[in-house]
Design a protein around this motif. Structure first.
Motif, PDB file in Angstrom:
ATOM      1  N   SER A   1      -7.280  -0.906  -9.063  1.00  0.00           N
ATOM      2  CA  SER A   1      -7.126  -2.214  -8.484  1.00  0.00           C
ATOM      3  C   SER A   1      -7.755  -3.329  -9.318  1.00  0.00           C
ATOM      4  O   SER A   1      -8.750  -3.175  -9.992  1.00  0.00           O
TER       5      SER A   1
ATOM      6  N   CYS B   1      -4.670   2.096  -2.625  1.00  0.00           N
ATOM      7  CA  CYS B   1      -5.284   0.530  -3.173  1.00  0.00           C
ATOM      8  C   CYS B   1      -4.160   0.155  -4.169  1.00  0.00           C
ATOM      9  O   CYS B   1      -3.516   0.892  -5.069  1.00  0.00           O
TER      10      CYS B   1
ATOM     11  N   GLY C   1       0.908  -1.239  -0.038  1.00  0.00           N
ATOM     12  CA  GLY C   1      -0.188   0.039   0.055  1.00  0.00           C
ATOM     13  C   GLY C   1       0.759   1.199  -0.229  1.00  0.00           C
ATOM     14  O   GLY C   1       0.278   2.418   0.011  1.00  0.00           O
TER      15      GLY C   1
ATOM     16  N   GLU D   1      -8.935   4.659  -7.663  1.00  0.00           N
ATOM     17  CA  GLU D   1      -8.676   5.865  -6.467  1.00  0.00           C
ATOM     18  C   GLU D   1      -7.942   7.024  -7.054  1.00  0.00           C
ATOM     19  O   GLU D   1      -6.912   6.631  -7.889  1.00  0.00           O
TER      20      GLU D   1
ATOM     21  N   ARG E   1      -1.272   4.400   2.223  1.00  0.00           N
ATOM     22  CA  ARG E   1      -2.850   3.461   2.194  1.00  0.00           C
ATOM     23  C   ARG E   1      -3.450   3.603   0.828  1.00  0.00           C
ATOM     24  O   ARG E   1      -4.537   3.880   0.682  1.00  0.00           O
TER      25      ARG E   1
ATOM     26  N   THR F   1     -15.967   3.019  -8.028  1.00  0.00           N
ATOM     27  CA  THR F   1     -16.030   1.617  -8.434  1.00  0.00           C
ATOM     28  C   THR F   1     -16.440   1.425  -9.706  1.00  0.00           C
ATOM     29  O   THR F   1     -17.189   2.268 -10.257  1.00  0.00           O
TER      30      THR F   1
ATOM     31  N   LYS G   1     -12.797   7.552  -4.091  1.00  0.00           N
ATOM     32  CA  LYS G   1     -12.768   6.150  -4.775  1.00  0.00           C
ATOM     33  C   LYS G   1     -13.891   6.157  -5.461  1.00  0.00           C
ATOM     34  O   LYS G   1     -15.253   6.468  -5.081  1.00  0.00           O
TER      35      LYS G   1
ATOM     36  N   THR H   1     -11.500  -1.119  -8.171  1.00  0.00           N
ATOM     37  CA  THR H   1     -11.453   0.342  -7.155  1.00  0.00           C
ATOM     38  C   THR H   1     -10.734   1.113  -8.145  1.00  0.00           C
ATOM     39  O   THR H   1      -9.556   1.030  -8.167  1.00  0.00           O
TER      40      THR H   1
END
Length: 492
Positions: free
Chosen positions: A112, A90, A67, A118, A88, A134, A132, A116
């Protein structure tokens, strides 16, 4: 190659599965092509994806499996300077770390495998603008160009995500059913854009060995769909296209370590494989990068080697051993160590400019001394040249006459020796033929004698169970009767 004529060298940046980032110099005369290294080894710190953070391509953004997002800068004085951006983020998929400058600010995009996306600003990564989004999953590979992200994966056909609208703006349709009227499997393994100025055309390598080209201005089905790989278990892992030198040629890497040069013809639904890059990698190709200004490609993967090929000549420029399995690779647009390494006019690589100047001075002094010594020697030798030439001419004439006589005598001796050898060989063959005839005659005589002996014995001797009458006719005796055995009664 073009690197010899350039005053500086280009670099290749690789990231491996244990978290090490290495910078390699692209020049065939470098004894140790590895220039810099950064990172601490650890399986949980493996490099997931990399990208350049600025247009000058001096800032390298590195995303790791734990991360962490780190910014590496290649300094002019040499070495890498690291600064942590965030801890942190993704974890991106292959090709999922992207740099966006379309809105006037540098943004980092990370997509990711679970779908996801980001988005964060490089100046304030943990600020309120971080968000974020989706998207449909799973995602195997993605590509970015002019605010548009192309992505896809297993059972997830090609889709385009528009950052301006922040939604999926285009979806591809699957190809027609097969001859059994069954649905074709979907597996998007690699994606790249066809041209740098417009995202209207996209090339896709599928996990079943197919190359597909989509045109957004026409139907949603692929314009070109053909099988490229040779083996059944072999599938494409990455794809790249050089926009400057090749208009209709695509580079395709697979799990067998091969890199195909696929040339797509205009207005034709077929693909011609123009060749492979040799030598190929010993392991699966996991990342490829093209040089923006030269027809060169860098590849790395599970074979633990970095290979740089010339696409036009299909030849290897340089290679280096990286000790670990590599997951990402970048090819710099401009040289990144101007003050540290230079290529002199003699074609050699020097670690510093002062070393190059010192070597140039030494060469000049040596050449001046050598010229003075050569002039003195020439003056001394000129006086003796005429006398030596006259003597040498007389000696050469005498030697030439003697050599001719010796040559004639040697030829005569050689002819006589050959004739004598031929006679000896003929005599030996005659003796061998005479011996073979004698052996044949002896064998024939022994066979005749054996036949006479066998006929005389058969007439004179008679068998033991026969008798003859007065006329010389033999009569056979009646056969004897066999006695029957009588079994005795068994008494208890």
């Amino acid at each position: 190659f073009f690197f010899d004529s350039s005053p500086f060298m280009s670099v290749v940046v690789t990231g491996d599965e244990v978290g090490l980032v290495k910078v390699w110099g692209v020049h065939k005369q470098l004894e140790t092509p590895q220039l810099y290294q950064w990172g601490i080894q650890g399986r949980n710190r493996g490099v997931a994806a990399m990208c350049f953070g600025d247009e000058a391509q001096r800032d390298i953004m590195v995303a790791q499996n734990d991360g962490n997002l780190t910014k590496l800068t290649i300094a002019r004085s040499g070495g890498l300077t690291a600064s942590n951006v965030t801890r942190r983020i993704c974890v991106p998929t292959r090709g999922g770390l992207m740099s966006d400058v379309s809105h006037g600010q540098e943004r980092i995009l990370s997509m990711s495998e679970d779908g996801t996306l980001e988005i964060l600003k490089l100046e304030d990564p943990d600020g309120p603008d971080r968000r974020k989004i989706t998207v449909p999953a799973p995602i195997e590979n993605c590509a970015y160009q002019q605010g548009v992200i192309a992505f896809g994966g297993r059972h997830n056909d090609l889709k385009l995500f528009n950052l301006a609208v922040e939604r999926v703006s285009w979806r591809a349709q699957n190809v027609d059913n097969n001859f059994l009227n069954m649905r074709q499997p979907i597996y998007v393994a690699a994606t790249c854009f066809w041209r740098p100025d417009t995202p209207n055309m996209i090339a896709v390598g599928t996990g079943h060995g197919h190359l597909r080209v989509y045109d957004l201005r026409g139907p949603k089905k692929p314009v070109i769909d053909t099988k490229v790989t040779e083996y059944g278990d072999c599938r494409p892992t990455c794809i790249a296209k050089h926009h400057k030198f090749f208009e209709s040629e695509v580079m395709l890497g697979d799990t067998m370590g091969n890199i195909y040069c696929v040339e797509t013809r205009k207005c034709a639904k077929r693909v011609v494989t123009s060749g492979k890059l040799r030598p190929s990698s010993t392991g699966s190709i996991r990342a490829m990068a093209l040089h923006p200004q030269q027809p060169c490609i860098a590849s790395a993967g599970l074979g633990r080697k970095v290979l740089v090929h010339d696409i036009r000549e299909r030849a290897l420029i340089t290679k280096a051993y990286g000790k670990h399995k590599m997951t990402a690779v970048l090819f710099s647009k401009e040289p990144a160590f101007i003050d540290k390494y230079r290529i002199g006019r003699d074609g050699n690589v020097y670690d510093d400019l002062w070393n190059y100047l010192d070597s140039a001075k030494k060469r000049k002094t040596k050449s001046a001394n050598d010229d003075a010594e050569d002039e003195e020697k020439d003056d001394d030798e000129e006086g003796n040249v005429n006398d030596e030439d006259a003597e040498e001419e007389n000696d050469e004439d005498e030697d030439g006459a003697e050599d001719e006589e010796k040559g004639k005598e040697q030829k005569k001796k050689a002819k006589k020796d050959k004739a004598a050898e031929h006679k000896k060989v003929e005599e030996v063959w005659k003796e061998v033929a005479a011996k073979e005839q004698e052996d044949k005659e002896r064998k024939q005589k022994t066979k005749k004698a054996k036949r006479k002996c066998s006929t005389s014995k058969s007439v004179d001797s008679a068998p033991a169970g026969e008798s003859g009458d007065g006329n010389g006719v033999q009569q056979s005796l009646p056969p004897k009767k066999k006695k029957r055995k009588v079994s005795k009664p068994v008494t208890s």
